[in-house]
Design a protein around this motif. Structure first.
Motif, PDB file in Angstrom:
ATOM      1  N   LEU A 151      11.328  47.852  -8.620  1.00 12.03           N
ATOM      2  CA  LEU A 151      10.855  48.993  -8.120  1.00 12.03           C
ATOM      3  C   LEU A 151       9.491  49.111  -7.804  1.00 12.03           C
ATOM      4  O   LEU A 151       8.771  48.437  -8.156  1.00 12.03           O
ATOM      5  CB  LEU A 151      11.174  50.249  -9.296  1.00 12.03           C
ATOM      6  N   VAL A 154       5.004  53.335  -7.274  1.00 12.07           N
ATOM      7  CA  VAL A 154       5.158  54.571  -7.434  1.00 12.07           C
ATOM      8  C   VAL A 154       6.209  55.275  -8.137  1.00 12.07           C
ATOM      9  O   VAL A 154       6.528  56.101  -8.799  1.00 12.07           O
ATOM     10  CB  VAL A 154       5.121  55.199  -6.048  1.00 12.07           C
ATOM     11  N   ASP A 155       7.454  54.284  -7.888  1.00 16.90           N
ATOM     12  CA  ASP A 155       8.723  54.477  -8.656  1.00 16.90           C
ATOM     13  C   ASP A 155       8.366  54.495  -9.989  1.00 16.90           C
ATOM     14  O   ASP A 155       8.877  55.115 -10.931  1.00 16.90           O
ATOM     15  CB  ASP A 155       9.880  53.905  -8.132  1.00 16.90           C
ATOM     16  N   ALA A 180       6.742  56.996 -11.712  1.00 18.16           N
ATOM     17  CA  ALA A 180       7.354  58.130 -12.009  1.00 18.16           C
ATOM     18  C   ALA A 180       8.166  57.948 -13.241  1.00 18.16           C
ATOM     19  O   ALA A 180       8.414  58.914 -14.120  1.00 18.16           O
ATOM     20  CB  ALA A 180       8.312  58.518 -10.801  1.00 18.16           C
ATOM     21  N   VAL A 224      13.484  62.767 -12.096  1.00 19.89           N
ATOM     22  CA  VAL A 224      12.985  61.791 -11.255  1.00 19.89           C
ATOM     23  C   VAL A 224      13.829  61.611 -10.156  1.00 19.89           C
ATOM     24  O   VAL A 224      13.228  61.253  -8.872  1.00 19.89           O
ATOM     25  CB  VAL A 224      12.439  60.747 -12.137  1.00 19.89           C
ATOM     26  N   VAL A 225      15.112  61.231 -10.368  1.00 24.94           N
ATOM     27  CA  VAL A 225      16.022  60.577  -9.521  1.00 24.94           C
ATOM     28  C   VAL A 225      16.321  61.373  -8.308  1.00 24.94           C
ATOM     29  O   VAL A 225      16.260  60.999  -7.220  1.00 24.94           O
ATOM     30  CB  VAL A 225      17.263  60.144 -10.068  1.00 24.94           C
ATOM     31  N   ASP A 235      14.169  63.496  -6.873  1.00 27.38           N
ATOM     32  CA  ASP A 235      13.008  63.315  -6.053  1.00 27.38           C
ATOM     33  C   ASP A 235      12.860  62.110  -5.328  1.00 27.38           C
ATOM     34  O   ASP A 235      12.041  61.780  -4.508  1.00 27.38           O
ATOM     35  CB  ASP A 235      11.589  63.717  -6.921  1.00 27.38           C
ATOM     36  N   ASN A 236      13.495  60.760  -6.019  1.00 21.39           N
ATOM     37  CA  ASN A 236      13.282  59.574  -5.639  1.00 21.39           C
ATOM     38  C   ASN A 236      14.665  58.866  -5.689  1.00 21.39           C
ATOM     39  O   ASN A 236      15.073  58.239  -6.539  1.00 21.39           O
ATOM     40  CB  ASN A 236      12.406  58.798  -6.602  1.00 21.39           C
ATOM     41  N   PRO A 237      15.610  59.264  -4.617  1.00 23.70           N
ATOM     42  CA  PRO A 237      16.934  58.538  -4.621  1.00 23.70           C
ATOM     43  C   PRO A 237      17.100  57.053  -4.646  1.00 23.70           C
ATOM     44  O   PRO A 237      17.861  56.704  -5.175  1.00 23.70           O
ATOM     45  CB  PRO A 237      17.354  59.409  -3.503  1.00 23.70           C
ATOM     46  N   ARG A 238      15.831  56.535  -4.331  1.00 26.30           N
ATOM     47  CA  ARG A 238      15.934  55.029  -4.151  1.00 26.30           C
ATOM     48  C   ARG A 238      16.117  54.387  -5.377  1.00 26.30           C
ATOM     49  O   ARG A 238      16.520  53.437  -5.801  1.00 26.30           O
ATOM     50  CB  ARG A 238      14.694  54.392  -3.324  1.00 26.30           C
ATOM     51  N   ILE A 239      15.455  55.271  -6.334  1.00 21.51           N
ATOM     52  CA  ILE A 239      15.582  54.677  -7.912  1.00 21.51           C
ATOM     53  C   ILE A 239      16.897  54.668  -8.427  1.00 21.51           C
ATOM     54  O   ILE A 239      17.411  53.843  -9.032  1.00 21.51           O
ATOM     55  CB  ILE A 239      14.622  55.699  -8.604  1.00 21.51           C
ATOM     56  N   HIS A 267      18.699  51.774  -6.969  1.00 23.05           N
ATOM     57  CA  HIS A 267      18.487  50.420  -7.695  1.00 23.05           C
ATOM     58  C   HIS A 267      19.190  50.489  -8.924  1.00 23.05           C
ATOM     59  O   HIS A 267      19.819  49.132  -9.334  1.00 23.05           O
ATOM     60  CB  HIS A 267      17.070  50.587  -7.874  1.00 23.05           C
TER      61      HIS A 267
END
Length: 227
Positions: free
Chosen positions: A16, A19-20, A23, A114-115, A117-121, A124
């Motif tokens: 990751l 920034v991820d 978070a 968190v996810v 706001d951050n779907p790439r997390i 992963h």
């Protein structure tokens, strides 16, 4: 930032972006447990997924007759209760500190926020969990196809890699473990695993000292795993 550095070395988060990780760090809490303290009980409402920062943890299931079946023994950097990621069900097993331990906990509700706001997390984590599922499937296949001798050798080899410490003449598995504990990991009876260990000792592949096992010949132990 110390926690952030630690998180990026966990397999589930290692690729990751900073920034991820930051978070996730914001929703991570630490708890300390003394040896033999229960971290969570099977059937309790699932709080979130956990990782071992220091110490050792065992994951156990209780049989109807009260006997304890050890599913896994975990050390620093390993995660557990990951089945609760994005799932608010109960804990499927009991977790106990094998020694004084520091455990990181990421609560489901906060991680879900968190996810969002951050779907790439999420993407992963799904990829990593898919790899873990494939590994679990291979382990089940191994248990089904391998005999007890090979399974015992496989478990000893894994424990030596995770908790081995070099001593004179070999590698000591540096963890207090009874014959019943090892039998539970192998998936057999204490009497059977004792016979296997006695045979390995007779062949000078291992040595036995109270509750500890010393690997004397890693190459021969590896060959046992292929039987």
């Amino acid at each position: 930032m110390v926690e952030l550095e630690y998180l990026k070395h966990l397999p589930i988060f290692e690729e990751l972006a900073p920034v991820d990780l930051a978070a996730i760090d914001n929703v991570t809490v630490e708890r300390r447990y003394k040896k033999n303290m229960i971290i969570f009980m099977e059937g309790e409402p699932g709080e979130g997924f956990h990782y071992v920062k220091s110490g050792k943890v065992k994951i156990v299931k209780m049989a109807q007759d009260g006997r304890e079946h050890i599913i896994n023994i975990l050390g620093p950097g390993e995660v557990f209760a990951e089945v609760l990621l994005f799932n608010r069900g109960p804990y499927p097993a009991t977790s106990v500190a094998l020694e004084d331990s520091v455990i990181g906990i990421i609560k489901n509700v906060e991680l879900e926020n968190v996810v969002v706001d951050n779907p790439r997390i999420a993407l992963h984590i799904i990829r990593v969990m898919n790899k873990k599922l494939l590994h679990a499937q291979m382990k089940i296949k191994t248990l089904a196809l391998s005999d007890t001798f090979a399974r015992t050798a496989q478990i000893l080899g894994r424990l030596a890699q995770q908790y081995g410490r070099e001593v004179t003449g070999g590698i000591r598995i540096d963890i207090d473990m009874t014959r019943q504990d090892l039998a539970n990991l192998v998936g057999t009876t204490r009497e059977t695993v004792s016979r296997v260990l006695s045979s390995m000792k007779k062949d000078k592949v291992i040595d036995l000292a109270e509750q500890q096992i010393i690997i004397l010949d890693e190459q021969r132990l590896s060959r046992y795993q292929e039987m």
